[in-house]
Enzyme design. Structure first.
Site, PDB file in Angstrom:
ATOM      1  N   VAL A  16     -17.807 -22.460 -30.478  1.00 36.09           N
ATOM      2  CA  VAL A  16     -16.484 -22.777 -29.947  1.00 36.09           C
ATOM      3  C   VAL A  16     -15.946 -24.067 -30.559  1.00 36.09           C
ATOM      4  O   VAL A  16     -14.831 -24.111 -31.088  1.00 36.09           O
ATOM      5  CB  VAL A  16     -16.531 -22.900 -28.409  1.00 36.09           C
ATOM      6  N   CYS A 260     -22.718 -15.427 -22.872  1.00 32.43           N
ATOM      7  CA  CYS A 260     -21.580 -15.166 -21.978  1.00 32.43           C
ATOM      8  C   CYS A 260     -21.895 -14.106 -20.930  1.00 32.43           C
ATOM      9  O   CYS A 260     -22.049 -14.411 -19.759  1.00 32.43           O
ATOM     10  CB  CYS A 260     -20.353 -14.748 -22.802  1.00 32.43           C
TER      11      CYS A 260
END
Length: 421
Positions: A16, A260
């Site tokens: 990210v 995730c």
């Protein structure tokens, strides 16, 4: 905050943070910060071992610099925290990386600075857990001297089409004015547009349910696979038939891993349980998905036994250890559950994955990856369908005609695979 006052620090340079740093580095003075000195050295040399950002992309971010020294971000005005939010061995949220990064930022925080969180958390975490740390170590007052926002990451590792700028971004702020500032900041780099959530908690909740929903959908087809296995029905053929209806959602069974889908539901579970509500559907979905590794191993063992193969000391090749195809990410991979289960049966497992970093696999899972495919095996599990694997001659990997090929993701021709989920 005027545009010429913007200087951004991105704290945490994983999948990210690096992507964000590069995009912001095209437009604003940006410091990509990470405590891992080796990672900083690598990025300074324009190299990303995650294979997500190319050297040319890093070079093109003219205003981007990298550092592992906290003082390098002291004069920044916007801090974006993108550190991991894992779970511990008891599946409870581990906020240590998040709160450690928060304290570091707090120690250099100044009047009118903005702190934005992208790490996945439970609703309320930013304001209830992080803000007190910011106030304590900065000596400043929330929403008077400094402000916060939350903009959940939507990075899809390995996806070269839906990259950061091509995915709509949720934004939010601790005041209406802050929300607009943060939204304008992200609008300057996100081509797909933004969506301003009415509050930080709403933005946090939206993120955590995105992956919880996927977890539940996959758990449903995984449970179907368990049921159809007992019926002797091919699950893939059932799903293909059902998909002829316009509103059928095409989920596939398989191992659920990554940073995730296999983690985020536990954050929602934790918050819910702390409020006195015991969610049954989410827990049930997690339970099904966490059993799939054991099911895969057991199914392979049973089939090998039926073919007269002695299990203790037998050799099984596991193809792929990353959590998804065409990606080097090994975080929370579901494949490790299969390997552990096979080892308990006395099987000698060998693992081959040209996408994964061998040193990382050795450090994280104590597994030495094969460098090439030369041996022959009693069992072969295609666990992760990397593109490189689809052209391999699987028959040439079999020790003899009794060897078993298990195609977890049902990508091989049915004539090749002896078992499919």
């Amino acid at each position: 905050m005027e545009s010429n006052e913007i200087k951004i620090a991105v704290v945490g340079l994983g999948y990210v943070g690096l992507a964000l740093s590069v995009e912001f580095g095209h437009k604003y003075p940006t410091i990509g910060f990470d405590t891992n000195q080796q990672r900083i050295t690598e990025l300074t040399d324009f190299s990303d071992h995650n294979q997500e950002i190319t050297p040319q992309q890093i070079k093109s971010a003219r205003q981007l610099q990298f550092s592992y020294q906290p003082q390098a971000i002291a004069d920044c005005t916007i801090y974006i925290i993108t550190v991991p939010t894992p779970v511990d061995n008891f599946k409870k949220p581990n906020l240590t990386p998040l709160l450690t990064a928060t304290q570091m930022v707090a120690e250099v925080l100044k009047k009118n600075d903005i702190v934005i969180y992208e790490s996945t958390v439970y609703p309320g975490c930013t304001e209830e857990d992080c803000v007190p740390v910011l106030e304590k170590y900065s000596g400043l007052v929330f929403n008077q001297n400094f402000f916060c926002g939350y903009s959940p990451e939507r990075i899809n590792p390995g996806d070269k089409t839906r990259t950061l700028t091509q995915i709509q971004k949720i934004t939010s702020g601790s005041t209406p004015e802050t929300a607009q500032q943060i939204d304008a900041l992200y609008q300057s780099i996100i081509e797909a547009g933004t969506y301003v959530a009415p509050s930080i908690k709403v933005a946090e909740a939206a993120k955590v349910i995105e992956n919880t929903q996927r977890d539940l959908n996959i758990s449903f087809v995984n449970e179907l696979a368990l049921i159809f296995d007992k019926m002797g029905i091919d699950t893939t053929e059932v799903l293909q038939a059902a998909a002829t209806k316009w509103n059928f959602m095409p989920f596939k069974p398989g191992l659920v891993g990554g940073n995730c889908i296999s983690v985020d539901p536990h954050y929602l579970l934790h918050k819910s349980q702390s409020l006195g509500y015991h969610p049954q559907v989410i827990l049930s979905g997690r339970s099904v998905n966490e059993k799939m590794g054991a099911f895969v191993a057991s199914k392979l063992i049973k089939t090998m036994l039926q073919r007269g193969i002695t299990i203790n000391g037998s050799e099984v090749l596991v193809m792929g250890i990353t959590f998804k195809e065409n990606c080097p990410d090994i975080r929370n991979t579901g494949v490790i559950d299969v390997i552990k289960e096979l080892n308990e049966y006395g099987v000698k497992t060998a693992v081959y994955d040209p996408r994964a970093n061998a040193a990382e696999v050795q450090q994280e899972y104590d597994i030495r990856l094969l460098q090439n495919l030369e041996a022959r095996y009693h069992g072969i599990i295609l666990a992760v369908p990397h593109q490189e694997f689809l052209s391999i001659d699987f028959q040439a990997l079999k020790k003899d005609r009794f060897s078993v090929i298990f195609d977890i993701k049902a990508v091989l021709d049915k004539k090749i695979a002896d078992i499919r989920l």
